[in-house]
Design an enzyme around this catalytic site. Structure first.
Site, mmCIF file in Angstrom:
data_model
loop_
_atom_site.group_PDB
_atom_site.id
_atom_site.type_symbol
_atom_site.label_atom_id
_atom_site.label_comp_id
_atom_site.label_asym_id
_atom_site.label_seq_id
_atom_site.Cartn_x
_atom_site.Cartn_y
_atom_site.Cartn_z
ATOM 1 N N GLU A 186 0.622 -0.541 -4.714
ATOM 2 C CA GLU A 186 -0.422 0.458 -4.974
ATOM 3 C C GLU A 186 0.193 1.827 -4.740
ATOM 4 O O GLU A 186 0.960 2.019 -3.789
ATOM 5 C CB GLU A 186 -1.599 0.234 -4.013
ATOM 6 C CG GLU A 186 -2.817 1.109 -4.272
ATOM 7 C CD GLU A 186 -2.934 2.344 -3.380
ATOM 8 O OE1 GLU A 186 -3.937 3.039 -3.494
ATOM 9 O OE2 GLU A 186 -2.004 2.640 -2.598
ATOM 10 N N LYS B 178 -6.275 9.576 -7.604
ATOM 11 C CA LYS B 178 -6.710 10.137 -6.324
ATOM 12 C C LYS B 178 -7.540 11.387 -6.567
ATOM 13 O O LYS B 178 -7.054 12.388 -7.074
ATOM 14 C CB LYS B 178 -5.483 10.429 -5.466
ATOM 15 C CG LYS B 178 -5.767 10.920 -4.074
ATOM 16 C CD LYS B 178 -6.728 10.032 -3.320
ATOM 17 C CE LYS B 178 -6.107 8.768 -2.754
ATOM 18 N NZ LYS B 178 -7.137 7.929 -2.056
ATOM 19 N N GLU C 73 -3.874 4.302 -8.236
ATOM 20 C CA GLU C 73 -5.148 4.908 -7.831
ATOM 21 C C GLU C 73 -5.189 6.362 -8.283
ATOM 22 O O GLU C 73 -4.349 7.166 -7.886
ATOM 23 C CB GLU C 73 -5.336 4.839 -6.304
ATOM 24 C CG GLU C 73 -6.680 5.445 -5.928
ATOM 25 C CD GLU C 73 -6.928 5.575 -4.428
ATOM 26 O OE1 GLU C 73 -6.203 4.980 -3.615
ATOM 27 O OE2 GLU C 73 -7.881 6.305 -4.084
ATOM 28 N N ASP D 221 -0.078 -2.357 4.328
ATOM 29 C CA ASP D 221 1.140 -1.634 4.728
ATOM 30 C C ASP D 221 2.159 -2.598 5.326
ATOM 31 O O ASP D 221 3.316 -2.246 5.479
ATOM 32 C CB ASP D 221 0.809 -0.595 5.823
ATOM 33 C CG ASP D 221 -0.197 0.436 5.378
ATOM 34 O OD1 ASP D 221 -0.002 1.028 4.306
ATOM 35 O OD2 ASP D 221 -1.184 0.653 6.116
ATOM 36 N N ASP E 277 -0.767 6.294 -5.207
ATOM 37 C CA ASP E 277 -1.771 7.319 -5.496
ATOM 38 C C ASP E 277 -1.164 8.353 -6.433
ATOM 39 O O ASP E 277 -0.005 8.752 -6.259
ATOM 40 C CB ASP E 277 -2.187 8.030 -4.199
ATOM 41 C CG ASP E 277 -2.690 7.054 -3.162
ATOM 42 O OD1 ASP E 277 -3.724 6.410 -3.409
ATOM 43 O OD2 ASP E 277 -2.038 6.925 -2.098
ATOM 44 N N HIS F 218 0.830 -1.211 0.000
ATOM 45 C CA HIS F 218 0.000 0.000 0.000
ATOM 46 C C HIS F 218 0.863 1.260 0.000
ATOM 47 O O HIS F 218 1.684 1.441 0.892
ATOM 48 C CB HIS F 218 -0.880 -0.028 1.254
ATOM 49 C CG HIS F 218 -1.833 1.098 1.376
ATOM 50 N ND1 HIS F 218 -1.948 1.859 2.515
ATOM 51 C CD2 HIS F 218 -2.745 1.612 0.500
ATOM 52 C CE1 HIS F 218 -2.890 2.765 2.354
ATOM 53 N NE2 HIS F 218 -3.388 2.640 1.137
ATOM 54 N N ARG F 219 0.660 2.125 -0.994
ATOM 55 C CA ARG F 219 1.432 3.370 -1.167
ATOM 56 C C ARG F 219 2.935 3.061 -1.271
ATOM 57 O O ARG F 219 3.762 3.833 -0.784
ATOM 58 C CB ARG F 219 1.167 4.354 -0.026
ATOM 59 C CG ARG F 219 -0.318 4.646 0.204
ATOM 60 C CD ARG F 219 -0.554 5.651 1.322
ATOM 61 N NE ARG F 219 -1.978 5.698 1.666
ATOM 62 C CZ ARG F 219 -2.495 6.405 2.669
ATOM 63 N NH1 ARG F 219 -1.700 7.158 3.404
ATOM 64 N NH2 ARG F 219 -3.795 6.370 2.927
ATOM 65 N N HIS G 139 -0.880 11.401 -1.882
ATOM 66 C CA HIS G 139 -2.174 10.952 -1.374
ATOM 67 C C HIS G 139 -3.103 12.095 -0.992
ATOM 68 O O HIS G 139 -4.289 12.102 -1.336
ATOM 69 C CB HIS G 139 -1.971 10.026 -0.168
ATOM 70 C CG HIS G 139 -3.257 9.517 0.416
ATOM 71 N ND1 HIS G 139 -3.989 10.227 1.357
ATOM 72 C CD2 HIS G 139 -3.969 8.387 0.161
ATOM 73 C CE1 HIS G 139 -5.073 9.543 1.665
ATOM 74 N NE2 HIS G 139 -5.092 8.432 0.960
#
Ligand code: G3P
Ligand code: MG
Length: 253
Positions: free
Chosen positions: A36, A113, A111, A233, A38, A9-10, A51
């Site tokens: 992933e 955002k 993503e 995460d 943003d 994540h991120r 983000h």
């Protein structure tokens, strides 16, 4: 498209500042092959990894992202807030991120955002051609909370894999949404997911991706309801082929 069980994540955001080139490298170094990130646009239209609508939380700057040009954004330190070891890290443009991801052979869930005051269609029109040009289709999944924005993406590219994000779990109208954008995947906040809805998604042949799962022990039962992949995460907390919890205590959700 072959999706792994775990997506960082991120980037690997528990171990490096989120949405940076350092977080992309950390993902690779941890042995994960998908992440992933943003993306949104600066005031001058440059797509960057970010983000929040503001720059306060993840940089040494003030104000809104949309008020920054690329030159101004590149003067921000986006690493020190996380750890002194990352001092001097600079905001990554989408182009820089895609080049690194391509070089490392990673897969990307990008993503789009949405942020108040930003033009979501312009974001799609800027980002999608760049992303599909720089990554092979089997390693790119574009997602958004906005079905309207994903519809624009679908107009721009008839083939790329799309994922619809739902904040409070997929709504009753998810099938219509999925058909409208020819979605590859449905992305749900795992804490809002309903077992019957999860199984419906599986039975109707869409991939089911849950975010943001940092407690493998509490999550474990969801695999049997048809979840394909989790965005996390803390990939190091997942252990073994069945992703039984590891010995390390999980973070509170
Ligand atoms: O794409 C899954 C997840 O990233 C959505 O929430 O706020 O972390 O971008 P957020
Ligand atoms: Mg995200």
């Amino acid at each position: 498209m072959e999706l792994p069980r775990l997506i960082a994540h991120r980037g690997l955001s528990h171990h490096a500042p989120e949405n940076t080139l350092a977080a992309i490298r950390a993902t690779h170094e941890a042995g994960l092959n998908w992440l992933e990130l943003d993306v949104q646009c600066l005031g001058d239209g440059t797509p960057v990894l970010w983000h929040d609508a503001h720059v306060v939380r993840c940089s040494d700057g003030q104000g809104l992202l949309r008020d920054y040009s690329l030159a101004q954004a590149k003067r921000l330190d986006v690493g020190r807030w996380f750890d002194e070891r990352f001092a001097g890290e600079r905001m990554a443009t989408l182009e820089e991120a895609l080049a690194l991801i391509s070089e490392l052979g990673l897969g990307l869930n990008l993503e789009l955002k949405l942020s108040a005051g930003h033009d979501d269609n312009l974001l799609a029109e800027t980002v999608v051609p760049q992303a599909v040009a720089m990554l092979p289709r089997e390693r790119l999944l574009i997602s958004s909370f906005s079905v309207a924005t994903l519809s624009r993406v679908r107009e721009l590219d008839g083939n790329c894999a799309l994922g619809i994000l739902y904040e409070d779990g997929p709504t009753r109208g998810w099938v219509t949404d999925a058909e409208q954008v020819e979605a590859f995947s449905i992305h749900s906040n795992w804490q809002s997911l309903d077992p019957a809805r999860a199984e419906e998604i599986r039975d109707r042949g869409r991939r089911l991706i849950c975010y943001t799962v940092n407690d493998p022990r509490r999550f474990h039962r969801w695999w049997s309801h048809g979840v394909d992949t989790v965005i996390t995460d803390r990939p190091e907390l997942f252990d073994g082929d069945d992703f039984a919890p590891s010995a390390e205590p999980a973070d509170p959700a």
